[in-house]
Design an enzyme around this catalytic site. Structure first.
Site, PDB file in Angstrom:
ATOM      1  N   THR A 150     -23.647 -39.232 -18.726  1.00  0.00           N
ATOM      2  CA  THR A 150     -23.928 -39.039 -20.144  1.00  0.00           C
ATOM      3  C   THR A 150     -25.315 -39.563 -20.504  1.00  0.00           C
ATOM      4  O   THR A 150     -25.636 -40.720 -20.234  1.00  0.00           O
ATOM      5  CB  THR A 150     -22.877 -39.785 -20.983  1.00  0.00           C
ATOM      6  OG1 THR A 150     -21.576 -39.349 -20.615  1.00  0.00           O
ATOM      7  CG2 THR A 150     -23.103 -39.559 -22.469  1.00  0.00           C
ATOM      8  N   GLU A 151     -26.139 -38.696 -21.089  1.00  0.00           N
ATOM      9  CA  GLU A 151     -27.482 -39.083 -21.549  1.00  0.00           C
ATOM     10  C   GLU A 151     -28.318 -39.762 -20.449  1.00  0.00           C
ATOM     11  O   GLU A 151     -29.172 -40.601 -20.724  1.00  0.00           O
ATOM     12  CB  GLU A 151     -27.377 -40.005 -22.769  1.00  0.00           C
ATOM     13  CG  GLU A 151     -26.542 -39.432 -23.913  1.00  0.00           C
ATOM     14  CD  GLU A 151     -27.156 -38.194 -24.542  1.00  0.00           C
ATOM     15  OE1 GLU A 151     -28.389 -38.105 -24.587  1.00  0.00           O
ATOM     16  OE2 GLU A 151     -26.394 -37.313 -24.996  1.00  0.00           O
ATOM     17  N   LEU A 152     -28.069 -39.375 -19.203  1.00  0.00           N
ATOM     18  CA  LEU A 152     -28.760 -39.920 -18.022  1.00  0.00           C
ATOM     19  C   LEU A 152     -28.582 -41.431 -17.877  1.00  0.00           C
ATOM     20  O   LEU A 152     -29.411 -42.109 -17.258  1.00  0.00           O
ATOM     21  CB  LEU A 152     -30.257 -39.567 -18.041  1.00  0.00           C
ATOM     22  CG  LEU A 152     -30.618 -38.088 -17.931  1.00  0.00           C
ATOM     23  CD1 LEU A 152     -32.135 -37.916 -17.803  1.00  0.00           C
ATOM     24  CD2 LEU A 152     -29.918 -37.406 -16.761  1.00  0.00           C
ATOM     25  N   TRP A 196     -32.029 -41.732 -21.257  1.00  0.00           N
ATOM     26  CA  TRP A 196     -33.224 -40.973 -21.649  1.00  0.00           C
ATOM     27  C   TRP A 196     -33.473 -41.048 -23.152  1.00  0.00           C
ATOM     28  O   TRP A 196     -34.308 -40.337 -23.690  1.00  0.00           O
ATOM     29  CB  TRP A 196     -33.141 -39.532 -21.169  1.00  0.00           C
ATOM     30  CG  TRP A 196     -32.137 -38.618 -21.819  1.00  0.00           C
ATOM     31  CD1 TRP A 196     -31.200 -38.931 -22.779  1.00  0.00           C
ATOM     32  CD2 TRP A 196     -31.985 -37.212 -21.562  1.00  0.00           C
ATOM     33  NE1 TRP A 196     -30.478 -37.813 -23.119  1.00  0.00           N
ATOM     34  CE2 TRP A 196     -30.941 -36.740 -22.396  1.00  0.00           C
ATOM     35  CE3 TRP A 196     -32.625 -36.304 -20.727  1.00  0.00           C
ATOM     36  CZ2 TRP A 196     -30.509 -35.412 -22.395  1.00  0.00           C
ATOM     37  CZ3 TRP A 196     -32.204 -34.980 -20.728  1.00  0.00           C
ATOM     38  CH2 TRP A 196     -31.162 -34.544 -21.544  1.00  0.00           C
TER      39      TRP A 196
END
Length: 402
Positions: free
Chosen positions: A147-149, A299
């Protein structure tokens, strides 16, 4: 060896919560804004998903398979496609059938389960997502994108334990130091887990700056961007972004579709670069060393950490109360409770509670249906209160039967 261009898109739509008042607690346990979820999805389907999938399919055909791309589609998004826009599933299937598209693994609910006290829920969601990708697209994910890097050394170790040999994450400045983003790296504790790091500068040129007429790089053409790729030192350039960049965040009239249509042929015409999927990148290149990430990165925002979701007391309280229910849920075998638990884990709900109002404030407001973070918190906690009552009642009923 040709320079590798690895293009990946995140596809996610949350189950948005309806206005849930204090007086609804204990009386109405339908939490979701079905009207908003349907209408927003339909809008993005017409603006982004269908036209972009067609554009990418044509690019693969026109380049005879030389153009390659990867997607990470959350289970929450797949559920909404099944419910409101099955034609999107068909268009992704058509991409899968080309053999030029990789579908990545992630948490089913686009959650923060990797940041919870143990990895049990994280593992359950990864396995649930893997099954969804296999059943919908006929492929088995071999590369992981959290999730979201979100990534840390310990999360990477767990991802490797679950059977993945490569993972995507951010090239946060505070962990990279002097190192270049444009190489393959590995986990500091488990060298066999390869790491693909996002080139945030070039990625954000497309995702955030493309239509900014005040940006020095405007207007961005495929030829200009290709020159930037050629001039970038290193072996691999990872371009990771939200799929909704195309047609939603960057409207069609700014030329974003024309840019993307021209990019594959412009890159391939150089004869110096080739498109690769993440799995191919991890096998083609050798790691040049480890990247140490003791604390979780992502990120999001300037800090590239997890403060977008857990940076204030409101978010931490909601997070802790939600995951504090895990043990009680484990006693129950109630599919509806587990489904609601999953959707309440979606990272979006905590993102709406973010109180950052400086460099990243505009980005948070763009994706926030609430007027203030405090409204998001109160609404979420009202839902969570009802959810907790349902769990406690179910446990009491179970004990009564025994």
């Amino acid at each position: 060896m040709k320079k590798s261009i690895c293009l990946y898109f995140q596809v996610h739509q949350p189950a948005r919560l309806r206005l849930y008042r204090f007086f609804d607690i204990g009386k109405d346990s339908h939490y979701y804004d079905d009207y908003a979820n349907r209408n927003i999805l339909k809008r993005i389907v017409s603006r982004c998903y269908l036209p972009m999938n067609e554009l990418l399919l044509n690019a693969i055909k026109e380049t005879k398979g030389a153009f390659k791309v990867a997607f990470s589609i959350s289970g929450s998004a797949i559920e909404q496609f099944d419910r409101y826009a099955p034609e999107v599933i068909d268009s992704f299937k058509a991409l899968a059938d080309t053999g030029c598209v990789e579908f990545l693994s992630e948490t089913y609910y686009h959650s923060l389960a990797s940041l919870a006290s143990n990895y049990k829920e994280f593992e359950l969601q990864v396995r649930k997502h893997k099954e969804a990708i296999e059943s919908h697209f006929g492929v088995t994910p071999v590369t992981f994108r959290n999730t979201e890097l979100i990534y840390s050394d310990s999360i990477g170790e767990e991802v490797f334990r679950l059977g993945f040999k490569a993972m995507l994450t951010e090239s946060a400045r505070h962990i990279m130091g002097w190192k270049s983003t444009n190489y393959l790296y590995n986990n500091a504790c488990q060298p066999k887990l390869k790491l693909l790091l996002r080139n945030y500068s070039l990625s954000d040129d497309i995702a955030f700056r493309f239509s900014d007429r005040g940006w020095a790089g405007w207007p961005l053409t495929a030829e200009k961007f290709t020159d930037w790729l050629k001039a970038s030192e290193g072996e691999i350039i990872n371009l990771f972004m939200d799929y909704e960049t195309f047609g939603e965040h960057q409207s069609a009239d700014c030329g974003i579709f024309d840019f993307m249509k021209a990019l594959p042929s412009a890159v391939l015409a150089t004869k110096e670069m080739e498109f690769v999927t993440p799995a191919r990148a991890a096998s083609k290149h050798k790691s040049i060393g480890a990247v140490s990430v003791p604390d979780a990165i992502s990120w999001a925002d300037e800090e590239r950490d997890v403060t977008a979701w857990l940076g204030n007391e409101l978010q931490q309280d909601a997070f802790n109360k939600l995951y504090g229910l895990t043990e009680k849920l484990g006693i129950l075998n109630d599919p509806q409770l587990w489904n609601d638990f999953g959707h309440l884990q979606e990272s979006d709900h905590l993102y709406y509670m973010c109180t950052k109002f400086f460099s990243d404030g505009e980005i948070h407001k763009r994706f926030n249906p609430y007027d203030t973070p405090y409204e998001a918190f109160i609404n979420y906690m009202n839902v969570l209160s009802d959810f907790t009552i349902r769990i406690n009642d179910a446990i009491a009923e179970t004990k009564a039967v025994e």
